[in-house]
Design a protein around this motif. Structure first.
Motif, PDB file in Angstrom:
ATOM      1  N   ASP A   9      39.002  42.120 178.322  1.00  0.00           N
ATOM      2  CA  ASP A   9      40.130  41.954 179.225  1.00  0.00           C
ATOM      3  C   ASP A   9      40.709  43.330 179.521  1.00  0.00           C
ATOM      4  N   THR A  58      32.951  39.947 176.147  1.00  0.00           N
ATOM      5  CA  THR A  58      33.943  39.939 177.217  1.00  0.00           C
ATOM      6  C   THR A  58      35.075  40.900 176.889  1.00  0.00           C
ATOM      7  N   PRO A  98      38.595  30.943 186.943  1.00  0.00           N
ATOM      8  CA  PRO A  98      39.124  32.152 186.327  1.00  0.00           C
ATOM      9  C   PRO A  98      39.559  31.887 184.891  1.00  0.00           C
ATOM     10  N   ARG A  99      39.435  32.882 184.082  1.00  0.00           N
ATOM     11  CA  ARG A  99      39.733  32.751 182.661  1.00  0.00           C
ATOM     12  C   ARG A  99      41.152  32.235 182.426  1.00  0.00           C
ATOM     13  N   CYS A 119      27.936  34.316 181.398  1.00  0.00           N
ATOM     14  CA  CYS A 119      28.980  34.864 180.531  1.00  0.00           C
ATOM     15  C   CYS A 119      30.386  34.625 181.068  1.00  0.00           C
ATOM     16  N   LYS A 120      30.534  34.510 182.390  1.00  0.00           N
ATOM     17  CA  LYS A 120      31.852  34.261 182.952  1.00  0.00           C
ATOM     18  C   LYS A 120      32.389  32.880 182.567  1.00  0.00           C
ATOM     19  N   CYS A 170      27.021  37.388 174.991  1.00  0.00           N
ATOM     20  CA  CYS A 170      28.152  37.752 175.839  1.00  0.00           C
ATOM     21  C   CYS A 170      29.187  38.553 175.076  1.00  0.00           C
ATOM     22  N   ARG A 220      43.820  32.680 189.435  1.00  0.00           N
ATOM     23  CA  ARG A 220      44.133  32.619 188.004  1.00  0.00           C
ATOM     24  C   ARG A 220      45.429  31.864 187.720  1.00  0.00           C
ATOM     25  N   ALA A 260      32.683  28.471 189.392  1.00  0.00           N
ATOM     26  CA  ALA A 260      33.329  29.231 188.316  1.00  0.00           C
ATOM     27  C   ALA A 260      34.825  28.992 188.376  1.00  0.00           C
TER      28      ALA A 260
END
Length: 208
Positions: free
Chosen positions: A154, A152, A84-85, A108-109, A150, A61, A82
């Motif tokens: 945190d 999400t 990381p956000r 959704c990721k 989706c 991240r 993918a």
């Protein structure tokens, strides 16, 4: 002021911190699989970062934390599925991002990346999908189902407790909330009570 094609096996944290004036860093055609948090810490003047043709599957991240002068970033031709956000959140000066040669799981990721692509002022290469099946070989920009499919969340660390446990359970008693923390290796069970004033859990009992 440049470092070209250093033969490194991995990118560790603060690996280049002894080169603070570096402006261009090429790490192409190595065999990285991971870029860890703070890998480029200390490179305050870095403008060009090219990590192409490696085997990168995972980027932490905070891998690009502190690179506020970076204008060009290429992660082309790796094995990324993918990201990381908000992995690019520190890149205030980013002009161009190259993600070609990777195929992403557009589930959704990837929603955060989908939204970031719509908002960023940077020029970004096409982000291609490898899945789900209905999006295979399509562009992430063309995914249309995120808005309603989706949700999400945190998670934020609220309280860290100094116990190791095999199970944790909550229960209510007399309108108060309790947590039981089973520690069979210690032959006890900690019971915590919610403190409405301090807004955290405090020790209530220890059942041996």
């Amino acid at each position: 002021r440049s470092l070209v094609n250093g033969t490194f096996a991995e990118v560790k944290d603060r690996m280049f911190s002894h080169l603070p004036s570096l402006q261009l860093l090429l790490l192409n055609s190595n065999s990285f699989t991971v870029i860890r948090d703070d890998a480029f810490a200390g490179l305050f003047h870095l403008e060009y970062l090219f990590i192409e043709g490696n085997k990168i599957e995972t980027i932490s991240r905070n891998a690009f934390r502190g690179l506020r002068d970076l204008t060009h970033l290429s992660l082309a031709n790796n094995h990324l599925k993918a990201l990381p956000r908000n992995v690019f959140s520190d890149l205030d000066s980013l002009i161009e991002l190259d993600l070609r040669g990777n195929k992403f799981e557009c589930d959704c990721k990837a929603k955060w990346l989908f939204l970031w692509l719509k908002m960023t002022n940077s020029t970004v290469s096409d982000v291609l999908c490898i899945g789900p099946a209905e999006y295979q070989d399509k562009k992430l920009n063309d995914v249309a189902s995120f808005d309603y499919e989706c949700t999400t969340t945190d998670f934020v660390v609220h309280q860290i407790l100094p116990y190791q446990s095999v199970s944790v359970d909550t229960f209510n008693s007399k309108n108060d909330v309790f947590v039981a923390i089973a520690q069979p290796s210690m032959e006890n069970c900690m019971v915590l009570e919610w403190d409405h004033i301090e807004m955290n859990f405090r020790s209530y009992d220890n059942i041996t």
